[in-house]
Design a protein around this motif. Structure first.
Motif, PDB file in Angstrom:
ATOM      1  N   GLU A 275       0.839  -1.199   0.000  1.00  0.00           N
ATOM      2  CA  GLU A 275       0.000   0.000   0.000  1.00  0.00           C
ATOM      3  C   GLU A 275       0.874   1.249   0.000  1.00  0.00           C
ATOM      4  OE1 GLU A 275      -4.086  -1.634   2.172  1.00  0.00           O
ATOM      5  OE2 GLU A 275      -2.485  -0.738   3.378  1.00  0.00           O
ATOM      6  N   SER A 276       1.997   1.182   0.727  1.00  0.00           N
ATOM      7  CA  SER A 276       2.947   2.290   0.717  1.00  0.00           C
ATOM      8  C   SER A 276       3.592   2.443  -0.661  1.00  0.00           C
ATOM      9  CB  SER A 276       4.028   2.069   1.779  1.00  0.00           C
ATOM     10  OG  SER A 276       5.035   3.058   1.701  1.00  0.00           O
ATOM     11  N   LEU A 277       3.902   1.323  -1.307  1.00  0.00           N
ATOM     12  CA  LEU A 277       4.446   1.358  -2.666  1.00  0.00           C
ATOM     13  C   LEU A 277       3.459   2.030  -3.615  1.00  0.00           C
ATOM     14  CD1 LEU A 277       6.447   0.503  -4.914  1.00  0.00           C
ATOM     15  CD2 LEU A 277       5.297  -1.724  -4.950  1.00  0.00           C
ATOM     16  N   ALA A 278       2.187   1.661  -3.513  1.00  0.00           N
ATOM     17  CA  ALA A 278       1.160   2.268  -4.367  1.00  0.00           C
ATOM     18  C   ALA A 278       1.051   3.766  -4.102  1.00  0.00           C
ATOM     19  CB  ALA A 278      -0.183   1.581  -4.131  1.00  0.00           C
ATOM     20  N   GLN A 279       1.156   4.155  -2.839  1.00  0.00           N
ATOM     21  CA  GLN A 279       1.084   5.579  -2.494  1.00  0.00           C
ATOM     22  C   GLN A 279       2.240   6.352  -3.115  1.00  0.00           C
ATOM     23  OE1 GLN A 279       1.124   6.329   1.720  1.00  0.00           O
ATOM     24  NE2 GLN A 279       0.431   8.436   1.506  1.00  0.00           N
ATOM     25  N   SER A 280       3.425   5.728  -3.170  1.00  0.00           N
ATOM     26  CA  SER A 280       4.579   6.398  -3.770  1.00  0.00           C
ATOM     27  C   SER A 280       4.374   6.630  -5.259  1.00  0.00           C
ATOM     28  CB  SER A 280       5.850   5.572  -3.542  1.00  0.00           C
ATOM     29  OG  SER A 280       5.917   4.453  -4.424  1.00  0.00           O
ATOM     30  N   LEU A 281       3.525   5.809  -5.869  1.00  0.00           N
ATOM     31  CA  LEU A 281       3.231   5.925  -7.302  1.00  0.00           C
ATOM     32  C   LEU A 281       2.006   6.798  -7.558  1.00  0.00           C
ATOM     33  CD1 LEU A 281       3.762   2.163  -8.073  1.00  0.00           C
ATOM     34  CD2 LEU A 281       5.100   3.985  -9.137  1.00  0.00           C
ATOM     35  N   GLY A 282       1.251   7.085  -6.497  1.00  0.00           N
ATOM     36  CA  GLY A 282       0.030   7.855  -6.665  1.00  0.00           C
ATOM     37  C   GLY A 282      -1.084   7.068  -7.321  1.00  0.00           C
ATOM     38  N   VAL A 283      -1.156   5.742  -7.018  1.00  0.00           N
ATOM     39  CA  VAL A 283      -2.158   4.886  -7.643  1.00  0.00           C
ATOM     40  C   VAL A 283      -2.923   4.102  -6.578  1.00  0.00           C
ATOM     41  CG1 VAL A 283      -0.749   4.664  -9.715  1.00  0.00           C
ATOM     42  CG2 VAL A 283      -0.575   2.915  -7.929  1.00  0.00           C
ATOM     43  N   ARG A 284      -4.037   3.475  -7.004  1.00  0.00           N
ATOM     44  CA  ARG A 284      -4.825   2.628  -6.130  1.00  0.00           C
ATOM     45  C   ARG A 284      -4.346   1.168  -6.240  1.00  0.00           C
ATOM     46  NH1 ARG A 284      -9.446   1.773  -7.911  1.00  0.00           N
ATOM     47  NH2 ARG A 284      -9.201   2.666  -9.999  1.00  0.00           N
ATOM     48  N   VAL A 285      -4.770   0.343  -5.284  1.00  0.00           N
ATOM     49  CA  VAL A 285      -4.426  -1.086  -5.287  1.00  0.00           C
ATOM     50  C   VAL A 285      -5.644  -1.901  -5.684  1.00  0.00           C
ATOM     51  CG1 VAL A 285      -3.728  -3.060  -3.882  1.00  0.00           C
ATOM     52  CG2 VAL A 285      -2.643  -0.838  -3.524  1.00  0.00           C
ATOM     53  N   LYS A 286      -5.439  -2.866  -6.573  1.00  0.00           N
ATOM     54  CA  LYS A 286      -6.453  -3.870  -6.884  1.00  0.00           C
ATOM     55  C   LYS A 286      -5.927  -5.221  -6.415  1.00  0.00           C
ATOM     56  CE  LYS A 286      -8.999  -6.178 -10.598  1.00  0.00           C
ATOM     57  NZ  LYS A 286      -9.212  -6.286 -12.064  1.00  0.00           N
ATOM     58  N   TRP A 287      -6.616  -5.842  -5.449  1.00  0.00           N
ATOM     59  CA  TRP A 287      -6.180  -7.117  -4.897  1.00  0.00           C
ATOM     60  C   TRP A 287      -6.684  -8.258  -5.762  1.00  0.00           C
ATOM     61  CZ3 TRP A 287      -2.662  -6.126  -1.469  1.00  0.00           C
ATOM     62  CH2 TRP A 287      -2.763  -4.985  -0.671  1.00  0.00           C
ATOM     63  N   ILE A 288      -5.816  -9.208  -6.041  1.00  0.00           N
ATOM     64  CA  ILE A 288      -6.173 -10.407  -6.798  1.00  0.00           C
ATOM     65  C   ILE A 288      -5.835 -11.622  -5.935  1.00  0.00           C
ATOM     66  CG2 ILE A 288      -5.725 -11.776  -8.867  1.00  0.00           C
ATOM     67  CD1 ILE A 288      -5.075  -9.164 -10.313  1.00  0.00           C
ATOM     68  N   ASP A 289      -6.868 -12.347  -5.523  1.00  0.00           N
ATOM     69  CA  ASP A 289      -6.701 -13.477  -4.615  1.00  0.00           C
ATOM     70  C   ASP A 289      -6.083 -14.659  -5.342  1.00  0.00           C
ATOM     71  OD1 ASP A 289      -6.971 -14.770  -2.109  1.00  0.00           O
ATOM     72  OD2 ASP A 289      -8.730 -15.838  -2.859  1.00  0.00           O
ATOM     73  N   THR A 290      -5.181 -15.363  -4.656  1.00  0.00           N
ATOM     74  CA  THR A 290      -4.553 -16.550  -5.215  1.00  0.00           C
ATOM     75  C   THR A 290      -4.311 -17.558  -4.102  1.00  0.00           C
ATOM     76  OG1 THR A 290      -2.699 -17.354  -6.570  1.00  0.00           O
ATOM     77  CG2 THR A 290      -2.198 -15.653  -4.947  1.00  0.00           C
ATOM     78  N   THR A 291      -3.739 -18.703  -4.427  1.00  0.00           N
ATOM     79  CA  THR A 291      -3.348 -19.708  -3.435  1.00  0.00           C
ATOM     80  C   THR A 291      -1.882 -20.040  -3.647  1.00  0.00           C
ATOM     81  OG1 THR A 291      -3.846 -21.643  -4.824  1.00  0.00           O
ATOM     82  CG2 THR A 291      -5.674 -20.689  -3.568  1.00  0.00           C
ATOM     83  N   TRP A 292      -1.280 -20.691  -2.669  1.00  0.00           N
ATOM     84  CA  TRP A 292       0.138 -21.056  -2.818  1.00  0.00           C
ATOM     85  C   TRP A 292       0.324 -22.038  -3.971  1.00  0.00           C
ATOM     86  CZ3 TRP A 292       3.401 -17.932  -0.885  1.00  0.00           C
ATOM     87  CH2 TRP A 292       3.088 -17.216   0.275  1.00  0.00           C
ATOM     88  N   LYS A 293      -0.646 -22.907  -4.161  1.00  0.00           N
ATOM     89  CA  LYS A 293      -0.529 -23.909  -5.221  1.00  0.00           C
ATOM     90  C   LYS A 293      -0.629 -23.269  -6.605  1.00  0.00           C
ATOM     91  CE  LYS A 293      -2.101 -28.578  -6.345  1.00  0.00           C
ATOM     92  NZ  LYS A 293      -3.007 -29.684  -5.947  1.00  0.00           N
ATOM     93  N   SER A 294      -1.438 -22.211  -6.724  1.00  0.00           N
ATOM     94  CA  SER A 294      -1.660 -21.590  -8.030  1.00  0.00           C
ATOM     95  C   SER A 294      -0.966 -20.239  -8.165  1.00  0.00           C
ATOM     96  CB  SER A 294      -3.162 -21.406  -8.273  1.00  0.00           C
ATOM     97  OG  SER A 294      -3.725 -20.516  -7.327  1.00  0.00           O
ATOM     98  N   LEU A 295      -0.097 -19.900  -7.202  1.00  0.00           N
ATOM     99  CA  LEU A 295       0.515 -18.569  -7.161  1.00  0.00           C
ATOM    100  C   LEU A 295       1.182 -18.190  -8.477  1.00  0.00           C
ATOM    101  CD1 LEU A 295       1.556 -15.992  -5.749  1.00  0.00           C
ATOM    102  CD2 LEU A 295       3.476 -17.363  -4.882  1.00  0.00           C
ATOM    103  N   MET A 296       2.066 -19.033  -8.972  1.00  0.00           N
ATOM    104  CA  MET A 296       2.825 -18.667 -10.157  1.00  0.00           C
ATOM    105  C   MET A 296       1.932 -18.588 -11.392  1.00  0.00           C
ATOM    106  SD  MET A 296       5.703 -17.607 -11.152  1.00  0.00           S
ATOM    107  CE  MET A 296       6.731 -18.018  -9.732  1.00  0.00           C
ATOM    108  N   ALA A 297       1.017 -19.539 -11.542  1.00  0.00           N
ATOM    109  CA  ALA A 297       0.106 -19.521 -12.693  1.00  0.00           C
ATOM    110  C   ALA A 297      -0.805 -18.298 -12.651  1.00  0.00           C
ATOM    111  CB  ALA A 297      -0.728 -20.801 -12.724  1.00  0.00           C
ATOM    112  N   ASP A 298      -1.332 -17.986 -11.473  1.00  0.00           N
ATOM    113  CA  ASP A 298      -2.193 -16.813 -11.343  1.00  0.00           C
ATOM    114  C   ASP A 298      -1.403 -15.531 -11.571  1.00  0.00           C
ATOM    115  OD1 ASP A 298      -4.322 -18.425 -10.784  1.00  0.00           O
ATOM    116  OD2 ASP A 298      -4.269 -18.102  -8.612  1.00  0.00           O
ATOM    117  N   PHE A 299      -0.185 -15.500 -11.057  1.00  0.00           N
ATOM    118  CA  PHE A 299       0.654 -14.309 -11.199  1.00  0.00           C
ATOM    119  C   PHE A 299       0.914 -14.001 -12.671  1.00  0.00           C
ATOM    120  CE2 PHE A 299       5.051 -12.523 -11.409  1.00  0.00           C
ATOM    121  CZ  PHE A 299       4.759 -11.288 -10.859  1.00  0.00           C
ATOM    122  N   GLN A 300       1.205 -15.034 -13.427  1.00  0.00           N
ATOM    123  CA  GLN A 300       1.489 -14.845 -14.850  1.00  0.00           C
ATOM    124  C   GLN A 300       0.204 -14.687 -15.667  1.00  0.00           C
ATOM    125  OE1 GLN A 300       3.946 -18.471 -15.190  1.00  0.00           O
ATOM    126  NE2 GLN A 300       5.682 -17.146 -15.670  1.00  0.00           N
TER     127      GLN A 300
END
Length: 261
Positions: A66-91
């Motif tokens: 959230e601090s990183l987003a504030q430094s950019l002057g942008v909002r955050v959009k959260w995308i839920d994932t799981t440890w098993k699907s983390l890399m696939a969801d990330f990409q």
């Protein structure tokens, strides 16, 4: 005829250049253009990322991003994932960053970049306090009679399968309620990161981290970033450097973990 041919040639050459110039070249450009930072997180790993009942996220990495987003002057959009699907969801979902106590690993490095390390951590056993002396070493845990429990898909499961092949391993998908399985005596040992073991020790009486200063395996935690995007990685790393240099990073961490006791 020649002037007309020359004009067509020039137009043909200039069109791709104009299109290329309008295309954002980095996730940094895209984040700024959208006014939105897309963040993948599991929401099940205290003290780093936790999805509350009211739908809000909290934790160390949540506050930091959230601090990183504030430094950019942008909002955050959260995308839920799981440890098993983390890399696939990330990409697949084109997240700009993934956070939440993510351990650096060479397998993940093959598919993505990592930020500079946030912290040093390592694997330790978490057990019932009454059984503390029984599970001090890998040899004591690596027995068929020992009921080992881990969440699926993450580095804890990988460690258990590689280093504790003789233990009786159960995978438990709820990484929030998994600790109650130890207290209820449905399992004996959970291998996890020392930071999580310390956190659970402080918040769930009856659970104890086994020698949390002596890691069974060294690891580091970092943010996961898209591969081959040095402009975006450089910005995140510089922001992290300044956050640590000013003491803002320690303030966030101390709210959740405090001193290492």
């Amino acid at each position: 005829m020649l002037p007309r041919l020359l004009l067509c040639t020039l137009l043909g050459l200039s069109a791709p250049a104009t299109s290329f110039a309008q295309e954002p070249t980095s996730h940094l450009d895209r984040v700024l253009e959208r006014g939105l930072l897309r963040v993948c997180t599991t929401g099940d790993y205290k003290p780093y990322s936790y999805l509350r009942d009211d739908g809000r996220y909290e934790g160390i990495d949540i506050s930091l991003v959230e601090s990183l987003a504030q430094s950019l002057g942008v909002r955050v959009k959260w995308i839920d994932t799981t440890w098993k699907s983390l890399m696939a969801d990330f990409q697949g979902q084109e997240c700009d960053i993934a956070v939440g106590g993510i351990s650096v690993s060479l397998e993940r490095q093959k598919k993505a970049f990592f930020s500079q390390p946030l912290s040093v951590d390592g694997k330790v056993p978490l057990v019932r306090c009454q059984d503390l002396s029984r599970y001090q070493t890998l040899e004591q845990i690596n027995q068929p009679s020992v009921r080992l429990i881990e969440p699926p898909g993450g580095t804890n499961e990988i460690f258990a399968r590689n280093r504790l092949p003789n233990a009786n391993l159960t995978l438990f998908a709820d990484n929030v309620k998994i600790f109650d399985q130890l207290l209820a005596k449905h399992a004996d040992v959970m291998i996890t990161d020392a930071s999580e073991a310390r956190f659970q020790q402080r918040h769930k009486p009856g659970l104890c981290a086994v020698q949390p200063e002596r890691y069974l395996q060294y690891s580091e935690k970092a943010f996961l970033l898209p591969r081959d995007d040095m402009a975006w990685k450089s910005y995140v790393d510089q922001w992290l450097h300044l956050t640590k240099a000013t003491g803002a990073y320690d303030q966030v961490v101390n709210q959740w973990i405090g001193d290492k006791q």
